[in-house]
Design a protein around this motif. Structure first.
Motif, PDB file in Angstrom:
ATOM      1  N   TYR A 169      45.160  78.203 105.514  1.00  0.00           N
ATOM      2  CA  TYR A 169      45.503  79.216 104.509  1.00  0.00           C
ATOM      3  C   TYR A 169      44.538  79.128 103.323  1.00  0.00           C
ATOM      4  N   LEU A 170      44.260  77.902 102.896  1.00  0.00           N
ATOM      5  CA  LEU A 170      43.325  77.715 101.789  1.00  0.00           C
ATOM      6  C   LEU A 170      41.928  78.198 102.176  1.00  0.00           C
ATOM      7  N   GLY A 171      41.528  77.921 103.418  1.00  0.00           N
ATOM      8  CA  GLY A 171      40.226  78.383 103.892  1.00  0.00           C
ATOM      9  C   GLY A 171      40.122  79.897 103.845  1.00  0.00           C
ATOM     10  N   TYR A 222      45.017  89.187  95.769  1.00  0.00           N
ATOM     11  CA  TYR A 222      43.722  89.723  96.185  1.00  0.00           C
ATOM     12  C   TYR A 222      43.942  91.098  96.792  1.00  0.00           C
ATOM     13  N   LYS A 223      42.894  91.891  96.755  1.00  0.00           N
ATOM     14  CA  LYS A 223      43.005  93.260  97.277  1.00  0.00           C
ATOM     15  C   LYS A 223      41.922  93.484  98.320  1.00  0.00           C
ATOM     16  N   PHE A 281      37.632  84.807  98.334  1.00  0.00           N
ATOM     17  CA  PHE A 281      37.039  84.631  97.005  1.00  0.00           C
ATOM     18  C   PHE A 281      35.523  84.828  97.052  1.00  0.00           C
ATOM     19  N   ILE A 282      34.884  84.223  98.061  1.00  0.00           N
ATOM     20  CA  ILE A 282      33.427  84.373  98.172  1.00  0.00           C
ATOM     21  C   ILE A 282      33.064  85.830  98.447  1.00  0.00           C
ATOM     22  N   SER A 289      37.743  79.826  90.867  1.00  0.00           N
ATOM     23  CA  SER A 289      37.527  78.564  91.581  1.00  0.00           C
ATOM     24  C   SER A 289      38.489  77.490  91.068  1.00  0.00           C
ATOM     25  N   TYR A 290      38.829  77.568  89.782  1.00  0.00           N
ATOM     26  CA  TYR A 290      39.777  76.605  89.218  1.00  0.00           C
ATOM     27  C   TYR A 290      41.160  76.772  89.860  1.00  0.00           C
TER      28      TYR A 290
END
Length: 542
Positions: free
Chosen positions: A392-394, A366-367, A400-401, A416-417
């Motif tokens: 970390y996942l959160g 991600y940037k 992403f959102i 999302s996958y």
């Protein structure tokens, strides 16, 4: 015969370097110079004849400045003869001029012959200058090559120390000095030995008189007056034999070096199972580093190491990674930093059994503004350091959102996958390593993922898909702080608005926070799920 056994990583690096030097390109399986045992090498002292030349040759391969300058000068010369004294050629010549200015021995030789390149040089001047450079270097090539070796080894003195031939007062006949001080006395057994002490490293040979494992031999090992408080009677003397001293001299040749911008780092793959395993592991790593140079610069070493690990998993059995260590030496600081990296047998099994999933996640990034962050490396690092959790996942979910909004500060190639795959691995990791469980029902996570997709379709049917991101954001915020009540309230109210029944799966694990996080993130991932076409486009964008 002298036998040298595998030991700690630095000594092992010395053994690999020693093999690289003494074999001088010969196939380790076909040579008859040295005997390779399971955990040792064995050789006759007479086989060290010519070691000095091989040592200098190996060091020169790391820094072949003399040949590089000759090649550059000849190329520019040919370009000028072909009537190409254009701006590009002038730029190349100016670069060469700057390099010569930093090449003190060559620069001094040119000054002695009063050869200079004026700022507004003519073609004849340029040709004379280039010819003279080539002439001086060709006529004194051995001397200049030795000088390059000294420059190289002095630059990495934190690794190989500063003994005899590297001292400032020694300006010529460096190879001869090395031979006289180290090679020949070993062959002749003419060194004076310490009557009272055996070698601290091997424990089988007498220590060489006045030779010490000190920070002048390897700066990050040994002892000096600064750490004498750690020694009995404040005497930081660690006697060492002539063979082990030579092994430590050879460390540089066992390390893989790589340049990151202006800094160089050095790597070693430590695997103490056998000498040949150690040798081939580092050969493979060196080859990969050369082959993937551009990729490595882009991805960083940690991601690259993970790719390397995954590749090794393809080739070897699932237990092959146990007891492997990667060593990184960073000389950019005032004192070298040494980082270790290893994998336990249990972690190796985990990586092996999830190889296909991990393979799909390499390259995820991600940037934020102009800074690119590679997710896979930090994710693997969390697994190896036992620090992986749902926080970390959160964080990834929120990024992403944010990337879905018209916000140029955030972008990612996550989907999302893929987030669901990270969720699945986090779930497995926490079950196995933090709870010691082996039985896992992953189907529940996928069922919840599809419940999320069903809800998303309901939003679309009602033409209110603009509300999906907002709901997902609030659900994730609740999950990140472990607020199950808020999460369930949002779920119940949303399902009620569609006059639908809340899936009973939510209720089944309401008393288990970690399972609830895994199921909750699965639902959100399904809710944010993209169509296949969008998914493919996303893959190609970043």
């Amino acid at each position: 015969m002298e036998r040298v056994y595998l030991s700690d990583w630095a000594y092992n690096a010395g053994i690999i370097g020693f093999l690289e030097i003494i074999l001088d390109g010969e196939d380790i399986d076909k040579q008859n110079i040295i005997k390779i045992g399971d955990n040792y090498i064995e050789f006759d002292r007479s086989s060290l004849s010519g070691f000095s030349e091989k040592f200098f040759k190996k060091a020169y391969e790391r820094y072949p400045r003399t040949d590089e300058v000759i090649t550059s000068a000849k190329k520019i010369y040919e370009d000028i003869l072909n009537d190409k004294l254009n701006n590009e050629t002038k730029e190349e010549l100016n670069k060469l001029k700057r390099r010569v200015a930093g090449f003190s021995k060559l620069s001094k030789a040119l000054d002695n012959e009063e050869i200079k390149l004026s700022p507004k040089y003519s073609e004849d001047e340029a040709i004379m200058y280039l010819n003279k450079i080539v002439e001086i270097l060709d006529n004194n090539k051995s001397e200049f090559m030795e000088n390059d070796v000294k420059t190289y080894l002095a630059a990495i003195s934190s690794i190989c120390g500063q003994k005899s031939f590297l001292q400032n007062n020694v300006t010529d006949k460096l190879l001869e000095r090395f031979k006289e001080d180290f090679e020949q006395p070993i062959i002749d057994e003419s060194n004076e030995y310490d009557r009272n002490n055996s070698c601290l490293i091997c424990g089988q040979r007498k220590a060489k008189r006045d030779a010490m494992l000190d920070t002048g031999l390897v700066s990050f090992l040994g002892a000096n007056k600064d750490n004498k408080n750690f020694f009995w009677n404040f005497k930081p003397k660690l006697p060492i034999c002539e063979i082990c001293e030579l092994i430590y001299f050879s460390i540089f040749a066992g390390l893989t070096e790589f340049r990151f911008g202006q800094n160089k780092k050095y790597y070693f793959v430590d695997k103490s199972e056998s000498v040949k395993e150690l040798y081939y592991s580092n050969k493979l790593f060196m080859e990969l580093m050369r082959k993937e140079e551009n990729l490595l610069k882009e991805k960083g070493i940690l991601n690259f190491l993970n790719d390397y690990i995954l590749m090794k998993l393809k080739e070897e059995s699932k237990f092959s990674l146990a007891n492997i260590s990667f060593i990184e030496i960073d000389l950019s600081a005032s004192f070298p930093k040494v980082y270790g990296f290893n994998i336990s047998r249990q972690k190796a099994q985990f990586i092996t059994s999830n190889y296909k999933i991990l393979e799909k996640l390499t390259g995820c990034n991600y940037k934020i503004k102009d800074t690119v962050n590679y997710i896979f490396g930090s994710f693997m690092n969390s697994i190896l350091n036992n620090t992986l959790n749902y926080q970390y996942l959160g964080m990834l979910e929120q990024i992403f959102i944010n990337s879905l909004k018209p916000n140029p500060s955030y972008s990612t190639n996550l989907t999302s996958y893929k987030l669901q795959l990270f969720n699945l691995l986090s779930f497995k990791y926490i079950k196995i390593f933090k709870r010691g469980e082996q039985n896992m029902d992953e189907r529940r996570l996928w069922r919840m993922y599809f419940f999320g997709q069903e809800l998303k379709n309901l939003f679309i049917e009602r033409k209110s898909q603009n509300k999906i991101s907002s709901l997902a954001y609030r659900l994730i915020s609740a999950l990140r702080v472990g607020d199950i009540n808020t999460f369930m309230n949002l779920i119940i109210r949303t399902y009620m608005s569609f006059e639908k029944e809340v899936p009973s799966l939510f209720v089944s694990c309401i008393n288990n926070e970690e399972d609830y996080c895994a199921l909750g993130y699965s639902f959100v991932n399904g809710l944010l799920g993209q169509d296949k076409e969008d998914f493919n486009n996303k893959e190609e964008e970043f």
